[in-house]
Design a protein around this motif. Structure first.
Motif, PDB file in Angstrom:
ATOM      1  N   LYS A  28      40.134  12.072  25.730  1.00 50.86           N
ATOM      2  CA  LYS A  28      40.134  11.247  24.549  1.00 50.86           C
ATOM      3  C   LYS A  28      39.424   9.480  25.287  1.00 50.86           C
ATOM      4  CE  LYS A  28      42.578  10.971  20.898  1.00 50.86           C
ATOM      5  NZ  LYS A  28      42.912  10.317  19.588  1.00 50.86           N
TER       6      LYS A  28
ATOM      7  N   TYR B 106      36.099  10.031  21.018  1.00 52.46           N
ATOM      8  CA  TYR B 106      36.406  10.694  22.667  1.00 52.46           C
ATOM      9  C   TYR B 106      35.205  10.611  23.461  1.00 52.46           C
ATOM     10  CZ  TYR B 106      40.126  14.104  20.810  1.00 52.46           C
ATOM     11  OH  TYR B 106      41.303  14.262  20.640  1.00 52.46           O
TER      12      TYR B 106
ATOM     13  N   ASP C 269      41.034  18.730  22.579  1.00 53.96           N
ATOM     14  CA  ASP C 269      41.399  18.022  23.101  1.00 53.96           C
ATOM     15  C   ASP C 269      41.907  17.972  24.744  1.00 53.96           C
ATOM     16  OD1 ASP C 269      43.780  16.092  24.580  1.00 53.96           O
ATOM     17  OD2 ASP C 269      43.099  15.229  22.684  1.00 53.96           O
TER      18      ASP C 269
END
Length: 244
Positions: free
Chosen positions: A114, A90, A38
């Motif tokens: 994201k 994502y 992430d």
């Protein structure tokens, strides 16, 4: 070049020593590996789909990141590849990498952002999800390899949004006659729609038409001198959201 021993029939003793010369070039391989994370939190992302393409955008292999976010591919030394990582919620990301020309490992971590894009009817899907416009060669309406590479991202968005509908709007540059460009853009719209249908999109979710040279994105109208790169910006397909 090397040596080995053998007690095969026809030798001169019990264990004879033989030599050999390898005339075929041995394949040099590398391990291309990395972690999917992430972008904001650096958290490892398991079960992300990771696709490997060669330098001409041909699909080579597909895998999923493991429970620790790791992925790996066996690749040839000295070659250039494109790696795509995608995961629900994502934004899909691609990275180009050229591996070393010697055996070993090449590390390619990929951080995904994201997806915070909120779309509405009338929005351009490409602008929201970071998808490039689909460009065409001069006087052509077939889907180029690099265009198919980006169309796969359209497929990804449509699979994550099963009620979304799109209007495919295809355009030409100003060269050739107005009528010719109108017909050519219609063929480009149909070609794009057919590619999406062939790859699993329900036809009821797609509409489209050609606009010829009526919606140029730059100054390259009839009689204006422009570079090939400037003209190509006008040879495109856009993806307008018509239903959610």
């Amino acid at each position: 070049r090397g040596f080995f021993t053998s007690n095969r029939d026809g030798g001169q003793g019990y264990d004879d020593i033989y030599k050999f010369l390898e005339t075929k070039r041995l394949l040099c391989e590398q391990e291309l590996y990395g972690e999917i994370t992430d972008l904001e939190t650096s958290a490892l992302l398991p079960d992300a789909k990771v696709s490997l393409f060669d330098s001409r955008f041909n699909l080579v292999s597909v895998t999923n990141s493991d429970e620790k976010g790791n992925y790996s591919f066996n690749v040839e030394c000295g070659k250039t590849y494109n790696v795509r990582a995608e995961k629900i919620e994502y934004t899909t990301k691609e990275q180009k990498v050229t591996v070393d020309d010697k055996r070993g490992k090449t590390h390619l971590p990929i951080a995904l952002e994201k997806s915070t894009c909120k779309v509405a009817i009338g929005d351009d899907l490409g602008k929201c999800f970071g998808i490039k416009m689909i460009y065409f060669d001069l006087d052509k309406y077939d889907i180029r390899r690099e265009a198919a590479f980006d169309l796969e991202k359209i497929l990804d968005v449509l699979s994550q949004n099963p009620t979304m509908k799109l209007d495919i709007r295809s355009h030409t540059d100003s060269r050739q006659t107005f009528k010719y460009n109108e017909i050519l853009s219609e063929k480009r719209a149909k070609s794009t729609i057919n590619w999406l249908i062939k790859n699993g999109v329900d036809p009821s979710r797609l509409t489209g038409r050609g606009y010829g040279e009526t919606q140029l994105v730059n100054q390259c109208a009839d009689g204006v001198k422009c570079s090939e790169e400037e003209h190509q910006l006008n040879r495109r397909s856009e993806f307008i959201i018509t239903g959610l």
